[in-house]
Design a protein around this motif. Structure first.
Motif, mmCIF file in Angstrom:
data_model
loop_
_atom_site.group_PDB
_atom_site.id
_atom_site.type_symbol
_atom_site.label_atom_id
_atom_site.label_comp_id
_atom_site.label_asym_id
_atom_site.label_seq_id
_atom_site.Cartn_x
_atom_site.Cartn_y
_atom_site.Cartn_z
ATOM 1 N N ASP A 12 0.828 -1.167 -0.032
ATOM 2 C CA ASP A 12 0.109 -0.039 0.048
ATOM 3 C C ASP A 12 0.842 1.448 0.124
ATOM 4 O OD1 ASP A 12 -2.302 -1.244 0.024
ATOM 5 O OD2 ASP A 12 -2.663 -1.525 2.162
ATOM 6 N N PHE A 71 -2.336 4.132 5.841
ATOM 7 C CA PHE A 71 -3.421 5.100 5.385
ATOM 8 C C PHE A 71 -2.911 6.110 4.506
ATOM 9 C CE2 PHE A 71 -4.348 3.778 9.939
ATOM 10 C CZ PHE A 71 -5.610 3.599 9.675
ATOM 11 N N THR A 98 -1.509 8.015 1.392
ATOM 12 C CA THR A 98 -2.073 8.406 -0.132
ATOM 13 C C THR A 98 -0.894 9.258 -0.769
ATOM 14 O OG1 THR A 98 -3.070 10.241 0.472
ATOM 15 C CG2 THR A 98 -4.490 8.509 0.638
ATOM 16 N N ASP A 104 -0.928 12.638 0.282
ATOM 17 C CA ASP A 104 0.024 12.978 1.565
ATOM 18 C C ASP A 104 1.493 13.031 0.899
ATOM 19 O OD1 ASP A 104 -2.153 12.573 3.324
ATOM 20 O OD2 ASP A 104 -2.082 10.457 3.136
ATOM 21 N N GLY A 155 -2.325 10.753 6.048
ATOM 22 C CA GLY A 155 -2.005 9.205 6.337
ATOM 23 C C GLY A 155 -0.598 8.758 6.688
ATOM 24 N N GLU A 211 0.121 7.757 10.714
ATOM 25 C CA GLU A 211 -0.224 6.745 11.107
ATOM 26 C C GLU A 211 0.330 5.308 10.943
ATOM 27 O OE1 GLU A 211 -4.100 6.048 12.768
ATOM 28 O OE2 GLU A 211 -4.976 7.640 11.998
ATOM 29 N N ARG A 230 -7.507 0.480 15.196
ATOM 30 C CA ARG A 230 -8.030 1.488 14.521
ATOM 31 C C ARG A 230 -8.227 1.517 13.200
ATOM 32 N NH1 ARG A 230 -4.076 3.989 17.987
ATOM 33 N NH2 ARG A 230 -2.633 4.057 16.434
ATOM 34 N N LEU A 231 -7.316 0.385 12.669
ATOM 35 C CA LEU A 231 -7.157 -0.183 11.100
ATOM 36 C C LEU A 231 -8.779 -0.506 10.915
ATOM 37 C CD1 LEU A 231 -4.289 -2.062 10.181
ATOM 38 C CD2 LEU A 231 -4.555 0.339 9.867
ATOM 39 N N LYS A 264 -11.331 2.379 9.786
ATOM 40 C CA LYS A 264 -10.826 3.263 8.959
ATOM 41 C C LYS A 264 -10.572 2.711 7.542
ATOM 42 C CE LYS A 264 -8.777 6.400 12.443
ATOM 43 N NZ LYS A 264 -7.692 7.143 12.705
ATOM 44 N N ARG A 265 -10.637 3.576 6.527
ATOM 45 C CA ARG A 265 -10.445 3.207 5.116
ATOM 46 C C ARG A 265 -8.797 2.927 5.115
ATOM 47 N NH1 ARG A 265 -12.397 6.476 -0.326
ATOM 48 N NH2 ARG A 265 -11.428 4.979 -1.912
ATOM 49 N N VAL A 266 -8.373 1.921 4.544
ATOM 50 C CA VAL A 266 -7.090 1.744 4.539
ATOM 51 C C VAL A 266 -6.694 1.251 2.884
ATOM 52 C CG1 VAL A 266 -6.545 1.252 6.914
ATOM 53 C CG2 VAL A 266 -7.191 -0.539 5.107
ATOM 54 N N HIS A 313 -6.492 -3.880 3.531
ATOM 55 C CA HIS A 313 -7.953 -4.000 3.542
ATOM 56 C C HIS A 313 -8.109 -5.620 3.294
ATOM 57 C CE1 HIS A 313 -12.272 -3.511 3.364
ATOM 58 N NE2 HIS A 313 -12.216 -4.278 2.271
#
Length: 215
Positions: free
Chosen positions: A40, A111, A113, A116, A177, A180, A190-191, A194-196, A201
């Motif tokens: 990711d 997180f 992107t 970011d 992102g 974290e 927390r994952l 939230k959207r990961v 995912h």
């Protein structure tokens, strides 16, 4: 020289990753989790408009295969190094290649992107992303200029203090992102809400028991 940022993701061997998650993940799961998060981070780097060159630095051939499959370079380490040694080697290599803007990223930022990364790049040298626990998840620097890497507990403050002693400042990307990373069971919890990234995912979807374990 071409404009843009050279990005190097620092990644330890997968079998050594995420040891603090041993209470909720077995060794094979921890390695798969680390691989998913690395994938990711690579996707985020590939989606950044400011990225000119992307590499992963690791002694692990499995990590190298992930990097190459994403179209990134693999900077092979002869032996596993600590973060400070790996960062110093990556900076020296970038300097030798004529790079003037180097971004070092942690490999466990599910997180993150491309936006970011672009926001951090736009801050210019010197800049970074502070982890919630005080660590350093990202650094932007000029590899041609001296820099002392001080990864470890509260490393963001240590990096800032080191630069201040040289009359420089370390700008901080305070949201997004890059702040974290995932090292502990509470961070995994927390994952789940939230959207990961896609790979993280998918990994979490294969382990439905996690929600109960981190509740």
């Amino acid at each position: 020289m071409s404009e843009g940022v050279a990005i190097v993701i620092l990644c330890k061997p997968l079998k050594l990753a995420k040891c603090r998650l041993a209470p909720i993940l077995d060794p094979q799961e921890r390695a798969a989790f680390a691989a998913a998060m690395l994938s990711d981070v690579l996707d985020a780097a590939c989606g950044a408009r400011t990225a000119r060159r992307i590499a992963v630095r690791s002694a692990d051939a499995g990590v190298g295969r992930i990097a190459l499959a994403k179209g990134a370079e693999w900077q092979f380490e002869e032996a596993t190094q600590g973060l400070n040694a790996a960062a110093s080697a990556a900076s020296a290599s970038a300097c030798q290649s004529g790079e003037r803007s180097l971004m070092l990223l942690s490999a466990d930022l599910p997180f993150a992107t491309g936006a970011d990364i672009d926001r951090l790049a736009e801050l210019g040298t010197y800049a970074g992303a502070r982890a919630h626990d005080g660590g350093t998840n990202a650094l932007l620097l000029d590899p041609a200029r001296p820099f002392q890497f001080l990864y470890g507990p509260n490393s963001f403050s240590a990096h800032a203090a080191g630069l201040a002693a040289q009359g420089e400042s370390l700008r901080c990307l305070v949201s997004g992102g890059l702040a974290e990373d995932v090292d502990t069971p509470p961070a995994v919890a927390r994952l789940l809400n939230k959207r990961v990234g896609a790979a993280t995912h998918a990994f979490l979807g294969e382990l439905p028991h996690l929600r109960e374990q981190v509740a």
